[in-house]
Every structure is written in C-alpha cells, then in structure tokens.
Design an enzyme around this catalytic site. Structure first.
Site, PDB file in Angstrom:
ATOM      1  N   GLN A  77     -39.742 -85.935  57.803  1.00 23.63           N
ATOM      2  CA  GLN A  77     -39.072 -86.340  56.566  1.00 23.63           C
ATOM      3  C   GLN A  77     -37.560 -86.439  56.759  1.00 23.63           C
ATOM      4  O   GLN A  77     -36.775 -86.107  55.869  1.00 23.63           O
ATOM      5  CB  GLN A  77     -39.414 -85.357  55.443  1.00 23.63           C
ATOM      6  N   SER A  78     -37.156 -86.936  57.899  1.00 18.17           N
ATOM      7  CA  SER A  78     -35.734 -87.001  58.242  1.00 18.17           C
ATOM      8  C   SER A  78     -34.935 -87.901  57.293  1.00 18.17           C
ATOM      9  O   SER A  78     -35.235 -89.094  57.140  1.00 18.17           O
ATOM     10  CB  SER A  78     -35.581 -87.515  59.672  1.00 18.17           C
ATOM     11  N   ASN A  79     -33.907 -87.332  56.666  1.00 23.44           N
ATOM     12  CA  ASN A  79     -32.976 -88.125  55.864  1.00 23.44           C
ATOM     13  C   ASN A  79     -32.199 -89.092  56.748  1.00 23.44           C
ATOM     14  O   ASN A  79     -31.928 -90.232  56.367  1.00 23.44           O
ATOM     15  CB  ASN A  79     -31.984 -87.210  55.135  1.00 23.44           C
ATOM     16  N   CYS A  81     -33.117 -90.474  59.612  1.00 28.03           N
ATOM     17  CA  CYS A  81     -33.932 -91.611  60.059  1.00 28.03           C
ATOM     18  C   CYS A  81     -34.135 -92.614  58.927  1.00 28.03           C
ATOM     19  O   CYS A  81     -34.079 -93.833  59.136  1.00 28.03           O
ATOM     20  CB  CYS A  81     -35.264 -91.122  60.613  1.00 28.03           C
TER      21      CYS A  81
END
Length: 339
Positions: A77-79, A81
C-alpha cells in the site's frame, strides 16, 4: 525560493504548493503545547502527500535523461508508489512498481493505493520481503529487462529519498519559514518541525533546508520502520551526497540528526489499537484524518512523548502531515470496533 542559492535543479511543477500551515486549537489546549499542522496532505488529491514534492525533481531528472519508464519500490500500500505511478502518467511516462508482499503468488486485494496504481497503468511486480531486502539487485534486473525491450528506464529509490528528491523538502522548509513569519511565530522560541520517517528523504530535506536557510527550529523524525541508527546513517548519507553534488556551503553531522525511536510498534504498516485510537480521536477532535502507516505512528509518538514531558519538543510543534489517506481503507475492519 531558497535565498542565496543559484543551483536549484529543474523541477516539474505538479504539486499543489504552497500548502497551508494552521494551528490545531483544541489539540493544543488538550496537550498544553502549541501544535501546528503543515498540510502536505493537500499537495493534490490523487497525488496527496510528501512524495510528490520529491517527484517534482526526480521526474524532471528522468525526463532530462530521456527516460520513458520509471521503476520504483515500496510496500503493498505504498503512498510513494501510488504517487509515482500517477505523476509518471501525468508526465507521459510508464511505471514499473516493485511491491512487497508475503506471498507474491497471492497478492493483496485490489483496494486503496493498489487500485490507484492499476488505474494509473502501472506494471506491478510482486516480490517477497527477502527479495525486497535486496531491492537494488531487483532494480538492476528490471532495468536490464526494460532495456532489452528497447525502453529507457530511470530508477527512483524507495520513497524518492535521495539527494535529488530531498530538494522537495528543502523548499518545503522555505515555505514553513514564510508561514511562520506570516503567522507571527518566532522561530527561535523552541519550535520543532516533526515528521514521519520511512525512507529518510523528507527528514533529510527539512534538515538541509534548516541549515541552508539558517532557521532556528529543531528538525525531528519519527521512524516508522527500522531503527534510529539506520535512519541516522541513511539521512547522513543523503545529506552528504546533496552537499557534494550541489556544492552547498553547509555541513551536516550525524549529531544533527534527531530520530525518535520506539514507535514502530508491530512493524511497518502494521497498526496497534492505540495508534488507530489516536487517529480516530484526532479526526473527531479536529476533523483531520491521518494515515495508519506514517502520520498515524508519528502522531501517536508525538502525543505520547508530550504526555510524559510537555517540553519534549519545546513550546511548539509543527507536525508535517505527509498524506496517505488511501491507506486507511485497507484497515477499516480494525478501525470500526473503535466507533
């Protein structure tokens, strides 16, 4: 802009800046310390957060080098990326995301940031935590694969955290000093600028900005993964490369780097009940929504430290809200019992 500095590199102006700084009156009264919020969650709706400030410089560099694809990495859930995929699409670039998950054969549900990654047309490559630990090797593998396909890739490090990306928060510190003047805040009266630290670039940029502008504030990071030693070394490395690359006449020592450790909790992107309770309480009190991965942990650290010692960060804290709203939706089942 930063004063007395001529070699700021090119940037693509895709972030909505300057962002507001305002006082959280009820929280300040509750804690007995002045708490201000730097609203970097308002840098854009889909691009929300601190990452886009760094990407302005990184994507400008990618375009200048003729890249047609960017490669980066992060948690599921990378912000970072999500912001990279959307910003790249806005600039006419393709993106490849190396996302960490326990079982790549059975990746997480398509929700939150993953949904937005896919909507931006990103190619997602799921990798194990063990592979992620060797992500620089995976970067090179993807780089070679894309080159063999005739593409021109550009590698953006985790969190956009390097000497180029740090420029975003050098300029953010310049904004903060202007905000303080406009609000008649005396920078020399025990003020701390506090942010979550997940890859080091935001804290490095704020510290560099403080030094370059000779601002009398403290810069503090709260690590949301790894530990204090890791981030002191990482931030020092970024600052050292920055000073060498841009010939900046300042010095940053390891003793200048302040990290509040002890709040990683159950681990990166894993939330404890007390962290989620703090997020919920703030939303009810001030109408401010934090995320569970970065700002929620940093906020919980801040209020915990102040509850033990009102002078932990001085008379005043400027809390940098680095965004991440989309990361709340995957933890809805953990939040709902608190309502």
């Amino acid at each position: 802009m930063v004063k007395n500095l001529l070699n700021i590199p090119p940037r693509l102006e895709i972030a909505r800046t300057k962002t507001p700084l305002h006082k959280l009156e009820r929280l300040s009264h509750q804690l007995g310390v002045e708490i201000y919020l730097k609203r970097d969650d308002l840098t854009g709706s889909e691009l929300s957060g601190n990452k886009v400030r760094k990407l302005e410089f990184l994507l400008a560099d990618a375009k200048a080098k003729g890249a047609d694809t960017v490669i980066t990495c992060g948690g599921a859930q990378s912000n970072h990326c999500r912001a990279t995929a959307l910003a790249a699409a806005r600039c006419g670039l393709k993106s490849v995301l190396l996302l960490r998950t326990a079982d790549p054969a059975h990746p997480p549900e398509v929700e939150g940031n993953i949904l937005l990654d896919k909507m931006a047309g990103a190619e997602i490559v799921w990798i194990t935590p063990e592979e992620y630990a060797n992500r620089f090797d995976r970067f090179e593998q993807e780089n070679s694969r894309l080159q063999q396909l005739g593409r021109t890739p550009y590698i953006i490090p985790e969190g956009g955290s390097n000497h180029i990306g740090s420029w975003g928060y050098v300029l953010a510190m310049d904004e903060i000093t202007t905000d303080m003047k406009n609000l008649k805040i005396d920078e020399n009266q025990d003020t701390t600028v506090l942010s979550a630290t997940g890859s080091g670039g935001t804290t490095a940029g704020l510290l560099l900005g403080k030094k370059m502008l000779d601002v009398g504030v403290n810069v503090v990071g709260v690590n949301v993964c790894d530990n204090e030693e890791y981030f002191v070394n990482e931030i020092y490395r970024i600052c050292e490369k920055f000073c060498l690359t841009y010939q900046v006449d300042i010095s940053v020592a390891k003793d200048d780097i302040c990290i509040v450790d002890g709040y990683v909790g159950d681990g990166y992107a894993l939330s404890r009940k007390e962290e989620l309770q703090a997020i919920y309480d703030l939303a009810k009190l001030e109408g401010i929504v934090l995320d569970p991965v970065y700002t929620g942990k940093a906020y919980y650290a801040m209020i915990s430290e102040i509850s033990r010692n009102k002078q932990a960060f001085g008379k005043r804290v400027i809390f940098v809200h680095t965004g991440g709203l989309f990361g709340l939706f995957p933890v809805a089942d953990q939040l709902t019992p608190l309502f």
